[in-house]
Design an enzyme around this catalytic site. Structure first.
Site, PDB file in Angstrom:
ATOM      1  N   THR A 152     -79.586   2.523 -11.775  1.00 44.72           N
ATOM      2  CA  THR A 152     -78.926   2.714 -10.478  1.00 44.72           C
ATOM      3  C   THR A 152     -77.683   3.591 -10.586  1.00 44.72           C
ATOM      4  OG1 THR A 152     -77.652   1.541  -8.768  1.00 44.72           O
ATOM      5  CG2 THR A 152     -77.775   0.476 -10.900  1.00 44.72           C
ATOM      6  N   TYR A 156     -73.541  -6.052 -10.853  1.00 46.73           N
ATOM      7  CA  TYR A 156     -74.861  -5.446 -10.666  1.00 46.73           C
ATOM      8  C   TYR A 156     -74.989  -4.177 -11.516  1.00 46.73           C
ATOM      9  CZ  TYR A 156     -78.495  -2.645  -8.474  1.00 46.73           C
ATOM     10  OH  TYR A 156     -79.591  -1.846  -8.277  1.00 46.73           O
TER      11      TYR A 156
HETATM   12  C1  UD1 Z   1     -77.073   1.281  -2.390  1.00 50.06           C
HETATM   13  C2  UD1 Z   1     -77.885   0.245  -3.118  1.00 50.06           C
HETATM   14  C3  UD1 Z   1     -77.321  -0.005  -4.476  1.00 50.06           C
HETATM   15  C4  UD1 Z   1     -77.237   1.310  -5.233  1.00 50.06           C
HETATM   16  C5  UD1 Z   1     -76.445   2.323  -4.434  1.00 50.06           C
HETATM   17  C6  UD1 Z   1     -76.483   3.651  -5.148  1.00 50.06           C
HETATM   18  C7  UD1 Z   1     -78.898  -1.241  -1.481  1.00 50.06           C
HETATM   19  C8  UD1 Z   1     -78.847  -2.569  -0.825  1.00 50.06           C
HETATM   20  N1  UD1 Z   1     -77.906  -0.965  -2.345  1.00 50.06           N
HETATM   21  O1  UD1 Z   1     -75.763   0.756  -2.154  1.00 50.06           O
HETATM   22  O2  UD1 Z   1     -78.163  -0.892  -5.173  1.00 50.06           O
HETATM   23  O3  UD1 Z   1     -76.576   1.091  -6.440  1.00 50.06           O
HETATM   24  O4  UD1 Z   1     -77.032   2.468  -3.160  1.00 50.06           O
HETATM   25  O5  UD1 Z   1     -76.049   4.687  -4.326  1.00 50.06           O
HETATM   26  O6  UD1 Z   1     -79.792  -0.439  -1.287  1.00 50.06           O
HETATM   27  N2  UD1 Z   1     -72.900   0.809   5.738  1.00 50.06           N
HETATM   28  C9  UD1 Z   1     -72.398   0.602   7.011  1.00 50.06           C
HETATM   29  N3  UD1 Z   1     -72.933  -0.407   7.747  1.00 50.06           N
HETATM   30  C10 UD1 Z   1     -73.941  -1.219   7.298  1.00 50.06           C
HETATM   31  C11 UD1 Z   1     -74.443  -0.994   6.000  1.00 50.06           C
HETATM   32  C12 UD1 Z   1     -73.889   0.030   5.246  1.00 50.06           C
HETATM   33  O7  UD1 Z   1     -71.486   1.306   7.448  1.00 50.06           O
HETATM   34  O8  UD1 Z   1     -74.370  -2.124   8.022  1.00 50.06           O
HETATM   35  C13 UD1 Z   1     -72.359   1.933   4.943  1.00 50.06           C
HETATM   36  C14 UD1 Z   1     -71.748   1.546   3.616  1.00 50.06           C
HETATM   37  O9  UD1 Z   1     -70.407   1.232   3.712  1.00 50.06           O
HETATM   38  C15 UD1 Z   1     -72.035   2.816   2.781  1.00 50.06           C
HETATM   39  C16 UD1 Z   1     -73.369   3.329   3.339  1.00 50.06           C
HETATM   40  O10 UD1 Z   1     -73.461   2.755   4.641  1.00 50.06           O
HETATM   41  O11 UD1 Z   1     -71.060   3.803   3.032  1.00 50.06           O
HETATM   42  C17 UD1 Z   1     -74.554   2.890   2.533  1.00 50.06           C
HETATM   43  O12 UD1 Z   1     -74.491   1.480   2.299  1.00 50.06           O
HETATM   44  P1  UD1 Z   1     -75.750   0.651   1.760  1.00 50.06           P
HETATM   45  O13 UD1 Z   1     -76.964   1.084   2.486  1.00 50.06           O
HETATM   46  O14 UD1 Z   1     -75.372  -0.796   1.802  1.00 50.06           O
HETATM   47  O15 UD1 Z   1     -75.928   1.140   0.276  1.00 50.06           O
HETATM   48  P2  UD1 Z   1     -74.883   1.230  -0.924  1.00 50.06           P
HETATM   49  O16 UD1 Z   1     -73.799   0.241  -0.797  1.00 50.06           O
HETATM   50  O17 UD1 Z   1     -74.491   2.676  -1.059  1.00 50.06           O
END
Ligand code: UD1
Length: 334
Positions: free
Chosen positions: A121, A145
């Site tokens: 990852t 993780y």
């Molecule tokens: C994801 C992976 C993680 C990996 C990483 C590598 C998942 C669950 N996690 O984490 O295992 O190591 O990519 O790049 O797939 N966000 C919002 N609102 C939400 C959800 C997310 O604003 O409801 C934002 C987050 O703050 C972030 C972006 O969207 O800026 C992506 O978040 P998310 O999809 O949770 O993935 P990562 O945390 O990047």
């Protein structure tokens, strides 16, 4: 063409693993699955694929499968993936992602399985010093993780030096979307990642989407990520397998992303475009541990493998995630 041994896919009933099973089948590789079904689904595994319900650390079971199915390579997807949970319960992550991987690698060596492909990852980089992130960027995980996965990379490196086994660790960036043919997709309830959450909101399964932070050092202030379609990621695993077989002395540690980023706002706009409606947004504070921007430098994988992404288009990723989310309405989640 080498002898067509069988690939054992651990976690093959889960999100990324089930796409890899289809990618292997589509390219003619024989495949078998082991999954303990804690987060995966039996129905996600095609009917004609041998399925074993069990644990990767069960060395007796792995030995039995290795013999019965003529296993020549392992694709190891089984593990835990929720970053905040890893902070609350690190021992679970060091168990599921590190200790159980150690046991599986030991089984590979003991049973003469010569190739190992590992789901690593971008979280192994922590908050990277540079963007885009190359494979030489310092790996300084900021949560258990990422550390639990990095430790398995180290184990593979050391074991491959000592035993007749080569490996590929693919460092995934943000995996999203679903099989373009609608055969499988992200099915786990309570998912937290952005595209899944956004398509759930678009279908009325949630009221709104929270935007975690608008003061990041990015063009629009929201977090930027490199979203990769799960089917392209699965295809990269098949290339990894073929590379390991072709050059048994060589290992690969490679980023897996498209090399370009989208902000949270750009993702939500894409969902609006694809659905032709406007999902409700709620501005919230930053989520702990989120880097501003995480974009892969993918030149190494593009050079190393004949990998040609087919779905490197944000709207397509969203459309496939949405189609699967609709379909989930009809699928019983047991
Ligand atoms: C994801 C992976 C993680 C990996 C990483 C590598 C998942 C669950 N996690 O984490 O295992 O190591 O990519 O790049 O797939 N966000 C919002 N609102 C939400 C959800 C997310 O604003 O409801 C934002 C987050 O703050 C972030 C972006 O969207 O800026 C992506 O978040 P998310 O999809 O949770 O993935 P990562 O945390 O990047």
């Amino acid at each position: 063409m080498p002898d067509r041994f069988t690939i054992l896919v651990t976690g093959g009933a889960g999100y990324i693993g089930s796409h890899a099973v289809w990618a292997l089948k589509d390219t003619g590789w024989p495949v078998a699955v082991i999954d303990n079904l804690t987060t995966g689904f039996r129905w996600a595994v095609p009917d004609d694929v041998p399925f074993y319900k069990g644990n990767v650390e069960d060395s007796t079971l792995i030995a039995k499968i290795a013999k019965k199915q003529n296993i020549g390579a392992i694709m190891h997807f089984a593990g835990s993936v929720v970053v905040p949970e890893s902070v609350e319960n690190p021992l679970k992550y060091y168990d599921n992602n590190t200790a159980k991987s150690r046991s599986l690698i030991e089984s590979a060596v003991a049973n003469g399985i010569k190739h190992f492909i590992f789901s690593s990852t971008a979280a192994t980089y922590g908050i990277p010093e540079e963007s885009p992130v190359t494979e030489d960027t310092a790996q300084v995980p900021i949560n258990p993780y990422g550390m639990s996965k990095l430790m398995t990379e180290y184990m593979l490196r050391d074991v491959s030096a000592a035993h007749d086994l080569n490996f590929c660790a693919l460092r995934y960036f943000n995996v999203a979307g679903a099989d373009p043919g609608g055969r499988t997709g992200q099915s786990t309830a309570g998912a937290t990642h952005l595209i899944k959450v956004a398509v759930e909101a678009a279908l009325g399964k949630r009221d709104s989407v929270a935007i975690f932070g608008t003061d990041y050092d990015t063009p629009d202030g929201t977090g930027v990520r490199d979203y990769i379609h799960v089917s392209d990621l699965a295809a990269a695993h098949v290339h990894a397998l073929e590379a390991l077989v072709a050059e048994p002395e060589r290992n690969h540690l490679l980023n897996c992303g498209y090399g370009r980023g989208f902000s949270v706002l750009e993702v939500l706009d894409a969902v609006d475009r694809v659905t032709n409606q406007k999902i409700s947004r709620k501005l919230e504070g930053r989520r702990a541990g989120d880097p501003d921007s995480l974009i892969s430098d993918n030149r190494a994988i593009m050079k190393r493998f004949p990998w040609q992404p087919q779905n490197a288009d944000l709207d397509k990723i969203v459309a496939h995630a949405l189609a699967w989310e609709r379909k989930l309405g009809d699928i019983r989640i047991e």
